[in-house]
Design a protein around this motif. Structure first.
Motif, PDB file in Angstrom:
ATOM      1  N   SER A   1      -6.912  13.148   0.207  1.00 46.50           N
ATOM      2  CA  SER A   1      -6.987  11.903   0.757  1.00 46.50           C
ATOM      3  C   SER A   1      -6.904  11.079  -0.136  1.00 46.50           C
ATOM      4  O   SER A   1      -7.412  10.830  -1.266  1.00 46.50           O
ATOM      5  CB  SER A   1      -7.108  11.369   2.140  1.00 46.50           C
TER       6      SER A   1
ATOM      7  N   THR B   1      -7.852   5.288   3.551  1.00 49.11           N
ATOM      8  CA  THR B   1      -7.422   4.197   4.336  1.00 49.11           C
ATOM      9  C   THR B   1      -8.417   3.204   4.507  1.00 49.11           C
ATOM     10  O   THR B   1      -8.640   1.765   4.183  1.00 49.11           O
ATOM     11  CB  THR B   1      -6.338   4.469   5.358  1.00 49.11           C
TER      12      THR B   1
ATOM     13  N   LEU C   1      -4.486   0.212  -2.236  1.00 51.77           N
ATOM     14  CA  LEU C   1      -3.947  -1.786  -1.953  1.00 51.77           C
ATOM     15  C   LEU C   1      -3.672  -1.556  -2.530  1.00 51.77           C
ATOM     16  O   LEU C   1      -4.856  -2.163  -3.936  1.00 51.77           O
ATOM     17  CB  LEU C   1      -5.518  -1.469  -0.527  1.00 51.77           C
TER      18      LEU C   1
ATOM     19  N   ALA D   1       0.683  -1.024   0.030  1.00 51.73           N
ATOM     20  CA  ALA D   1       0.333  -0.276  -0.308  1.00 51.73           C
ATOM     21  C   ALA D   1       0.445   1.348   0.513  1.00 51.73           C
ATOM     22  O   ALA D   1       1.894   1.109  -0.018  1.00 51.73           O
ATOM     23  CB  ALA D   1      -0.801  -0.033   0.883  1.00 51.73           C
ATOM     24  N   HIS D   2      -0.039   2.677  -0.249  1.00 48.93           N
ATOM     25  CA  HIS D   2       0.470   3.481   0.199  1.00 48.93           C
ATOM     26  C   HIS D   2      -0.170   4.641  -0.677  1.00 48.93           C
ATOM     27  O   HIS D   2      -1.176   4.281  -1.533  1.00 48.93           O
ATOM     28  CB  HIS D   2       1.860   3.748  -1.438  1.00 48.93           C
ATOM     29  N   GLY D   3      -0.480   6.058   0.986  1.00 48.48           N
ATOM     30  CA  GLY D   3      -1.477   6.981   0.833  1.00 48.48           C
ATOM     31  C   GLY D   3      -0.840   8.383   1.303  1.00 48.48           C
ATOM     32  O   GLY D   3       0.521   7.904   1.724  1.00 48.48           O
TER      33      GLY D   3
ATOM     34  N   GLU E   1      -4.965   6.561  -0.662  1.00 47.47           N
ATOM     35  CA  GLU E   1      -4.910   5.120  -0.409  1.00 47.47           C
ATOM     36  C   GLU E   1      -5.019   4.528  -1.886  1.00 47.47           C
ATOM     37  O   GLU E   1      -5.987   3.938  -2.944  1.00 47.47           O
ATOM     38  CB  GLU E   1      -5.745   5.314   0.360  1.00 47.47           C
TER      39      GLU E   1
ATOM     40  N   GLU F   1      -9.708  -0.625   2.747  1.00 43.66           N
ATOM     41  CA  GLU F   1     -10.153  -1.531   3.111  1.00 43.66           C
ATOM     42  C   GLU F   1     -11.019  -2.161   2.544  1.00 43.66           C
ATOM     43  O   GLU F   1     -10.882  -3.592   2.460  1.00 43.66           O
ATOM     44  CB  GLU F   1      -9.112  -1.119   4.904  1.00 43.66           C
TER      45      GLU F   1
END
Length: 109
Positions: free
Chosen positions: A44, A69, A48, A35-37, A46, A73
């Motif tokens: 914002s 995030t 995954l 991941a990177h966010g 995110e 998810e």
């Protein structure tokens, strides 16, 4: 391959989640997650990647700390056929700062 290894490698002292040169890696319910966010100036994001399931989720929001995030998810969970989790709503920083400010309430001139 060398660049990816550096981007997703582990730094000393990190156990649950590792942050290399830009990518976080961990396992969730026995599955790998990359991941990177982040947040900046009212946005914002995110992303995954669930390589074991060939799933990638990317979420952009136009609010700072907009919950990208947990949304990413949950979308990853739903894509895998799992039920979403319902996290507690985030408490805004303004509300946290306002706690205990009742003594300051009143009419000011």
């Amino acid at each position: 391959a060398d660049t990816y290894a550096r981007m997703s490698g582990r730094y000393a002292g990190r156990r649950e989640r590792a942050f290399g040169w830009g990518l976080m890696t961990w396992a969730r319910v026995g599955r790998r997650v990359v991941a990177h966010g982040g947040d900046i100036d009212g946005f914002s994001v995110e992303q995954l990647w669930l390589p074991d399931d060939s799933i990638r989720v990317v979420v952009f929001t136009n609010t700072l700390n907009g919950g990208a995030t947990p949304l990413a998810e949950n979308l990853g969970r739903v894509a895998r056929g799992l039920p979403p989790r319902h996290p507690d709503p985030p408490v805004r920083a303004e509300l946290r700062r306002a706690e205990g400010a009742g003594d300051l309430a009143g009419a000011y001139r």
